[in-house]
Design a protein around this motif. Structure first.
Motif, PDB file in Angstrom:
ATOM      1  N   LEU A 112       4.122   6.997 -13.518  1.00  0.00           N
ATOM      2  CA  LEU A 112       4.325   5.555 -13.413  1.00  0.00           C
ATOM      3  C   LEU A 112       3.052   4.834 -12.956  1.00  0.00           C
ATOM      4  O   LEU A 112       2.326   5.321 -12.089  1.00  0.00           O
ATOM      5  N   ASP A 113       2.830   3.659 -13.533  1.00  0.00           N
ATOM      6  CA  ASP A 113       1.690   2.824 -13.139  1.00  0.00           C
ATOM      7  C   ASP A 113       2.003   1.960 -11.927  1.00  0.00           C
ATOM      8  O   ASP A 113       1.126   1.672 -11.108  1.00  0.00           O
ATOM      9  N   LEU A 114       3.258   1.523 -11.849  1.00  0.00           N
ATOM     10  CA  LEU A 114       3.665   0.569 -10.811  1.00  0.00           C
ATOM     11  C   LEU A 114       5.057   0.928 -10.331  1.00  0.00           C
ATOM     12  O   LEU A 114       5.955   1.182 -11.143  1.00  0.00           O
ATOM     13  N   LYS A 162       2.397  -0.934 -19.369  1.00  0.00           N
ATOM     14  CA  LYS A 162       2.721  -0.426 -18.038  1.00  0.00           C
ATOM     15  C   LYS A 162       4.038   0.340 -18.038  1.00  0.00           C
ATOM     16  O   LYS A 162       5.007  -0.041 -18.705  1.00  0.00           O
ATOM     17  N   LYS A 163       4.067   1.412 -17.252  1.00  0.00           N
ATOM     18  CA  LYS A 163       5.294   2.154 -16.984  1.00  0.00           C
ATOM     19  C   LYS A 163       5.683   1.880 -15.542  1.00  0.00           C
ATOM     20  O   LYS A 163       4.898   2.142 -14.628  1.00  0.00           O
ATOM     21  N   ASP A 175       7.422  11.755  -1.698  1.00  0.00           N
ATOM     22  CA  ASP A 175       7.848  12.098  -3.054  1.00  0.00           C
ATOM     23  C   ASP A 175       7.766  10.885  -3.975  1.00  0.00           C
ATOM     24  O   ASP A 175       7.371  11.006  -5.144  1.00  0.00           O
ATOM     25  N   TYR A 176       8.134   9.694  -3.457  1.00  0.00           N
ATOM     26  CA  TYR A 176       8.011   8.490  -4.275  1.00  0.00           C
ATOM     27  C   TYR A 176       6.562   8.275  -4.710  1.00  0.00           C
ATOM     28  O   TYR A 176       6.282   7.951  -5.864  1.00  0.00           O
ATOM     29  N   LEU A 177       5.636   8.464  -3.777  1.00  0.00           N
ATOM     30  CA  LEU A 177       4.226   8.250  -4.089  1.00  0.00           C
ATOM     31  C   LEU A 177       3.707   9.254  -5.117  1.00  0.00           C
ATOM     32  O   LEU A 177       2.789   8.951  -5.883  1.00  0.00           O
ATOM     33  N   SER A 178       4.332  10.417  -5.164  1.00  0.00           N
ATOM     34  CA  SER A 178       3.894  11.423  -6.137  1.00  0.00           C
ATOM     35  C   SER A 178       4.176  10.988  -7.575  1.00  0.00           C
ATOM     36  O   SER A 178       3.584  11.521  -8.515  1.00  0.00           O
ATOM     37  N   LEU A 179       5.049  10.007  -7.751  1.00  0.00           N
ATOM     38  CA  LEU A 179       5.392   9.535  -9.103  1.00  0.00           C
ATOM     39  C   LEU A 179       4.300   8.662  -9.703  1.00  0.00           C
ATOM     40  O   LEU A 179       4.290   8.416 -10.915  1.00  0.00           O
ATOM     41  N   LEU A 180       3.386   8.176  -8.860  1.00  0.00           N
ATOM     42  CA  LEU A 180       2.345   7.270  -9.355  1.00  0.00           C
ATOM     43  C   LEU A 180       1.250   8.018 -10.098  1.00  0.00           C
ATOM     44  O   LEU A 180       0.849   9.124  -9.727  1.00  0.00           O
ATOM     45  N   PHE A 227      -2.250   8.811  -0.751  1.00  0.00           N
ATOM     46  CA  PHE A 227      -2.877   7.727  -1.527  1.00  0.00           C
ATOM     47  C   PHE A 227      -4.360   7.970  -1.781  1.00  0.00           C
ATOM     48  O   PHE A 227      -4.914   7.484  -2.763  1.00  0.00           O
ATOM     49  N   ILE A 228      -5.029   8.775  -0.931  1.00  0.00           N
ATOM     50  CA  ILE A 228      -6.446   9.064  -1.163  1.00  0.00           C
ATOM     51  C   ILE A 228      -6.644   9.894  -2.430  1.00  0.00           C
ATOM     52  O   ILE A 228      -7.533   9.621  -3.249  1.00  0.00           O
ATOM     53  N   ALA A 229      -5.824  10.930  -2.600  1.00  0.00           N
ATOM     54  CA  ALA A 229      -6.038  11.893  -3.678  1.00  0.00           C
ATOM     55  C   ALA A 229      -6.039  11.258  -5.063  1.00  0.00           C
ATOM     56  O   ALA A 229      -6.778  11.684  -5.955  1.00  0.00           O
ATOM     57  N   LYS A 230      -5.214  10.224  -5.252  1.00  0.00           N
ATOM     58  CA  LYS A 230      -5.117   9.583  -6.573  1.00  0.00           C
ATOM     59  C   LYS A 230      -5.674   8.163  -6.569  1.00  0.00           C
ATOM     60  O   LYS A 230      -5.587   7.468  -7.585  1.00  0.00           O
TER      61      LYS A 230
END
Length: 365
Positions: A254-256, A190-191, A270-275, A299-302
């Motif tokens: 990042l995974d988590l 995990k990252k 922007d934080y969510l874009s890191l996932l 959150f839907i897109a990924k």
């Protein structure tokens, strides 16, 4: 030690100004102290951590506060009175601690689904360690004090190898990060990103590294924390103020993510874009008003998961303490004498402490 031989007294917040370092030392109103139950433990307080929740309560930021209140929910000290129904092998003289929760329906009938499944921290009838009411009567008063009364299910024996000043902030700050990391698979492969590397977030870096994450990334606004965060074990540091393109540079990496930020203006999108795809974002910071707006496509897109986490149940706190001993985890702590608690609050308010503050009740150490 009989109850008559000690006095329940401490630093009391009398109004919103107390959050600026204007608490008053005084005795707790006698008619409001929880009647001693045979499942209770009285603790002579030697150490008490300062947590952001203390300030939110003193300032009535999360809602009305029933003044006067004594805050502090990271408590370590000596058991001086132990009821006949106390389990866990706790005896008078043991070094024990209490975190943010003081009771649940487990202490009554234990009939809610959450308590039956070991999720006492989500009990609808939970009692906070300060500024709350017990179902059987009495007010909970916290650890900026000489003595604290707690229901024993939420009292923990502190392992010998953990110093009291380190153990205290682990009982809220520590478990607040250990729980979401452990529950969401932090470990090899995990990252992991920790957003907001302050009092809470620095525990996140320590625990994520100790749990074996392949990569640990500390994320904060200012570059000035970089050296500390790398020293704590992070593999990489992102300064969101210094790198205007940080979200693009680190997208889907990042995974988590565990976010400790309590600011309604944080760049949540922007934080969510890191996932990565199917990644998980866990919010533990609690703004006084609301979270920032976000679109469904964040959150839907990924196919990412948005979650929340709140402290941890008693069994997990005990697990965390054992893990701290096993991995020899050492937080970064500043110490203040209990008598200087108002100065410590002022220091906390500057945001310059590195990274938690523990009050030391010198007459009990």
């Amino acid at each position: 030690m009989a109850t008559e031989q000690y006095t329940f007294q401490g630093w009391m917040g009398l109004d919103k100004e107390s959050a600026k370092g204007n608490m008053v030392w005084q005795e707790f109103p006698k008619d409001t102290i929880k009647p001693f139950d045979e499942a209770d433990v009285d603790i002579q307080v030697s150490h008490a951590g300062i947590c952001g929740s203390d300030l939110h309560t003193l300032s009535a930021g999360w809602g009305p506060t029933a003044y006067p209140c004594c805050v502090g929910h990271e408590i370590v000290g000596k058991a001086v009175r132990v009821g006949s129904k106390v389990e866990k092998g706790i005896k008078v003289g043991d070094r024990v601690g209490v975190g943010a929760q003081n009771a649940s329906c487990q202490n009554q009938k234990g009939d809610c689904e959450e308590c039956q499944n070991g999720l006492e921290n989500h009990c609808m009838n939970a009692t906070n360690t300060f500024a709350d009411k017990y179902p059987g009567g009495g007010t909970s008063y916290g650890g900026y004090s000489d003595y604290h009364r707690a229901t024993s299910h939420f009292v923990f024996k502190i392992p010998e190898k953990i110093a009291s000043e380190d153990a205290a902030p682990m009982l809220c700050g520590g478990i607040t990060l250990y729980s979401p990391l452990k529950d969401n698979g932090c470990g090899p492969g995990k990252k992991v990103g920790i957003i907001g590397v302050g009092g809470l977030g620095h525990f996140g870096v320590l625990f994520a590294k100790a749990l074996g994450a392949d990569k640990v990334v500390g994320i904060s606004r200012k570059a000035e924390k970089k050296a500390d965060v790398l020293k704590l074990g992070a593999d990489e540091y992102i300064s969101t103020d210094e790198d205007p393109d940080w979200a693009q540079h680190h997208a889907r990496s990042l995974d988590l993510i565990v976010c400790t930020v309590s600011n309604s203006k944080m760049p949540l999108m922007d934080y969510l874009s890191l996932l990565k795809v199917k990644g998980t974002f866990v919010q533990v910071g609690a703004p006084e008003d609301k979270l920032p707006d976000l679109t469904a496509f964040a959150f839907i897109a990924k196919g990412v998961t948005l979650k929340g986490s709140m402290i941890g149940p008693p069994a997990q706190i005990e697990e965390m303490l054992d893990f701290v001993v096993e991995k020899d985890i050492k937080p970064m702590i500043e110490l203040f004498p209990m008598e200087k608690a108002n100065d410590a609050i002022k220091r906390f308010n500057t945001g310059q402490m590195r990274y938690r503050i523990t009050l030391v009740n010198e007459k009990h150490t």
